[in-house]
Design a protein around this motif. Sequence first.
Motif, short mmCIF file in Angstrom:
data_model
loop_
_atom_site.label_atom_id
_atom_site.label_comp_id
_atom_site.label_asym_id
_atom_site.label_seq_id
_atom_site.Cartn_x
_atom_site.Cartn_y
_atom_site.Cartn_z
N ALA A 132 -58.90 -73.26 38.38
CA ALA A 132 -57.54 -73.54 38.84
C ALA A 132 -56.81 -72.28 39.30
O ALA A 132 -56.91 -71.23 38.67
CB ALA A 132 -56.73 -74.18 37.70
N HIS A 183 -51.41 -73.83 38.79
CA HIS A 183 -51.91 -75.11 38.26
C HIS A 183 -52.28 -75.01 36.78
O HIS A 183 -52.50 -76.04 36.13
CB HIS A 183 -53.13 -75.57 39.04
N TYR A 206 -56.38 -86.63 38.88
CA TYR A 206 -55.11 -87.36 38.98
C TYR A 206 -55.38 -88.87 39.07
O TYR A 206 -54.77 -89.66 38.36
CB TYR A 206 -54.31 -86.88 40.20
N ASP A 249 -46.60 -83.97 37.40
CA ASP A 249 -47.09 -82.65 37.79
C ASP A 249 -48.47 -82.74 38.42
O ASP A 249 -48.75 -82.09 39.44
CB ASP A 249 -47.15 -81.71 36.58
N MET A 275 -49.50 -81.63 42.23
CA MET A 275 -50.60 -80.68 42.46
C MET A 275 -51.69 -81.31 43.32
O MET A 275 -52.22 -80.68 44.24
CB MET A 275 -51.16 -80.21 41.12
N GLN A 307 -53.32 -80.59 47.40
CA GLN A 307 -54.74 -80.29 47.66
C GLN A 307 -55.35 -81.15 48.75
O GLN A 307 -56.47 -80.91 49.18
CB GLN A 307 -55.55 -80.47 46.36
#
Length: 189
Positions: free
Chosen positions: A55, A59, A115, A153, A157, A161
């Motif tokens: 990371a 992150h 995620y 969050d 993030m 990406q």
Amino acid sequence: MRSLEEVFGCCPKALEEVKALPIRWDRERFAFWLKQDFPFVEALYRYQVGLLQDAPHPHRAPLVQALMATVEELDWLLAQGADPQGKVHPVRREYMLLLQEMAALAYPYRLVFFYFLNRLFLEAWNAHVEGEGPWQELSEHWSAPEFQALLFDLEVMAQGQLSGLDSERLRHYLKRILEMEKKTWSLLL
């Protein structure tokens, strides 16, 4: 730039199938499901460790929080009677193999899939779990403001990406994650 919602839009029928499963909740089924959750959560822990290692600095704090939540979940599962040496159901083993496969991908893909793993599980959980029962404590954990903030969050993030990621690869793995969620929730039928 595309959004996570656009990526997620590839499989609306699959998610609805997961949410529509006729789950039959009782203490015995739930206990079995929890015991089978332990090896998967352990594999998810390892996936997260690899994610954290790669990371970028901004992150790290949210990923450390996610990792701590996973450690706490493992402790909770042990307190519920999970056996780390217990036999792993083939469905759980298949999902663990998918995690291992995804762990070999580049960091941006792994973060986006992490995620989606969390989001899809929570969507299914919210569709299937209601009322009082042995699942109440876990429901409170997933709906806690701290966990919801962590999920936000992760979403931010992951959104950051998406640029440059291959749409076909994203769809491929998202479909496979959804297939595994359906199989996992089907253990409660």
